[in-house]
Motif scaffolding. Structure first.
Motif, PDB file in Angstrom:
ATOM      1  N   ASP A 258       0.868  -1.175   0.000  1.00  0.00           N
ATOM      2  CA  ASP A 258       0.000   0.000   0.000  1.00  0.00           C
ATOM      3  C   ASP A 258       0.907   1.228   0.000  1.00  0.00           C
ATOM      4  OD1 ASP A 258      -2.372   1.394  -0.067  1.00  0.00           O
ATOM      5  OD2 ASP A 258      -2.614   1.443   2.103  1.00  0.00           O
ATOM      6  N   GLY A 259       0.323   2.366  -0.340  1.00  0.00           N
ATOM      7  CA  GLY A 259       1.107   3.590  -0.358  1.00  0.00           C
ATOM      8  C   GLY A 259       1.710   3.872  -1.719  1.00  0.00           C
ATOM      9  N   ASN A 260       2.748   4.679  -1.710  1.00  0.00           N
ATOM     10  CA  ASN A 260       3.369   5.162  -2.941  1.00  0.00           C
ATOM     11  C   ASN A 260       4.704   4.452  -3.173  1.00  0.00           C
ATOM     12  OD1 ASN A 260       4.424   6.579  -5.067  1.00  0.00           O
ATOM     13  ND2 ASN A 260       4.347   8.578  -4.096  1.00  0.00           N
TER      14      ASN A 260
ATOM     15  N   GLY B  45       7.724   6.562  -3.132  1.00  0.00           N
ATOM     16  CA  GLY B  45       8.076   7.275  -1.909  1.00  0.00           C
ATOM     17  C   GLY B  45       9.500   6.955  -1.466  1.00  0.00           C
TER      18      GLY B  45
ATOM     19  N   ARG C 150       0.443   7.900   3.496  1.00  0.00           N
ATOM     20  CA  ARG C 150       0.589   6.802   2.528  1.00  0.00           C
ATOM     21  C   ARG C 150       0.793   7.285   1.100  1.00  0.00           C
ATOM     22  NH1 ARG C 150      -1.825   1.357   4.789  1.00  0.00           N
ATOM     23  NH2 ARG C 150      -1.944   1.903   6.997  1.00  0.00           N
ATOM     24  N   SER C 151       0.665   8.564   0.886  1.00  0.00           N
ATOM     25  CA  SER C 151       0.983   9.093  -0.445  1.00  0.00           C
ATOM     26  C   SER C 151       2.473   9.390  -0.585  1.00  0.00           C
ATOM     27  CB  SER C 151       0.176  10.365  -0.714  1.00  0.00           C
ATOM     28  OG  SER C 151       0.624  11.431   0.107  1.00  0.00           O
ATOM     29  N   THR C 152       3.197   9.335   0.529  1.00  0.00           N
ATOM     30  CA  THR C 152       4.634   9.633   0.492  1.00  0.00           C
ATOM     31  C   THR C 152       5.474   8.503   1.061  1.00  0.00           C
ATOM     32  OG1 THR C 152       4.366  10.824   2.593  1.00  0.00           O
ATOM     33  CG2 THR C 152       4.361  12.140   0.568  1.00  0.00           C
TER      34      THR C 152
ATOM     35  N   TYR D  56       5.825   3.923   1.334  1.00  0.00           N
ATOM     36  CA  TYR D  56       5.461   2.645   0.726  1.00  0.00           C
ATOM     37  C   TYR D  56       5.493   1.589   1.824  1.00  0.00           C
ATOM     38  CZ  TYR D  56       5.570  -1.121  -2.816  1.00  0.00           C
ATOM     39  OH  TYR D  56       5.290  -2.212  -3.604  1.00  0.00           O
TER      40      TYR D  56
END
Length: 280
Positions: free
Chosen positions: A122-124, A127, A166-168, A170
């Protein structure tokens, strides 16, 4: 609510939910049944008055067949084959999408047979920070994403405290399938999954790697220190020709049980923020 048969449906649903949470996946009968051996026909009776003689025309009962034995060498060889297969499959992945697809089709780990689905990440993936736990839990297995239960909610707050989300970042696990009943993955299960998480790190190329809990740190780096001694110490992890700064910290689930230790995790996350900002 009690139905016409006198059954409390809410209590029954709660009981089934608890069974699912602890890994119950079969119904048993009143008497035990050995399902690994076929039932043998009843042996003919012997005239007990004469132990050395049988009734006329009756053959002595056949001795039961011994179950085929599996030597230790054969078992170890099979385990080695499973790990080697995992290494070969992981090496085929040229991208994270490839790795996801390969893992989704991989049948070399028995955990996939009991889990609802693969919990890949999940996430980027772009990142600079990558966080790795040990294995999914019940909520993660249901949603197909790591760290979405109570531990994940605390992890989100910890990330927010240092200006991340979670956008920055992983997020992944060493073992991508939930073990039944949330038990600890076996050494063989972990060994089979290690090539995939190693390849995932290589393909994600983070600048900072954080192991959430001692089990994840041990699986990936081989560290034998307890987490309270290992946490907060920077070291280097080599992946794909790169050197990545890495650190172990306390698992959010541990912090939920031991809230007084959050002060230690806060120190670790401050150090992570400083490393990302180039201050360390």
């Amino acid at each position: 609510m009690i139905d016409g048969a006198g059954v409390d449906r809410k209590a029954l649903e709660a009981l089934f939910g608890w069974y699912e949470a602890i890994g119950v996946d079969a119904v048993v009968l009143d008497a035990p049944v050995d399902r690994f051996r076929a039932p043998s026909p009843a042996a003919p009776s012997i005239d007990r008055r004469s132990p050395t003689r049988l009734p006329a025309g009756e053959a002595p009962p056949a001795a039961p067949l011994a179950a085929p034995s599996v030597s230790g060498e054969r078992s170890r060889g099979s385990e080695v084959d499973e790990v080697m297969q995992a290494r070969a499959e992981a090496a085929r992945a040229a991208t994270l999408e490839d790795l996801h697809r390969i893992l989704d089709q991989f049948e070399g780990c028995a955990l996939r047979q009991t889990a609802r689905q693969l919990v890949f990440s999940d996430g980027n993936p772009a990142g600079r920070l990558m966080l790795i736990g040990e294995a999914p839990g019940r909520e993660e297995d249901a949603q197909g994403k790591p760290f979405v239960g109570r531990s994940g909610q605390l992890l989100d707050r910890m990330l927010a405290a240092i200006g991340l989300d979670r956008s920055t970042a992983y997020i992944a696990n060493v073992v991508p399938w939930r073990p039944p009943g949330n038990r600890t993955p076996s050494p063989l299960e972990t060994e089979i999954c290690k090539p995939f998480i190693a390849r995932q790190i290589e393909l994600a190329e983070p600048d900072v790697l954080v192991f959430l809990g001692g089990a994840a740190a041990k699986a990936i780096t081989g560290s034998t220190e307890g987490i309270l001694r290992a946490r907060g110490k920077w070291s280097t992890y080599r992946a794909g020709g790169r050197e990545i700064a890495c650190m172990a910290t306390l698992h959010p689930a541990y912090l939920l049980r031991q809230p007084a230790q959050k002060r230690l995790a806060w120190r670790d996350f401050l150090a992570i923020r400083n490393r990302l900002e180039g201050a360390e």
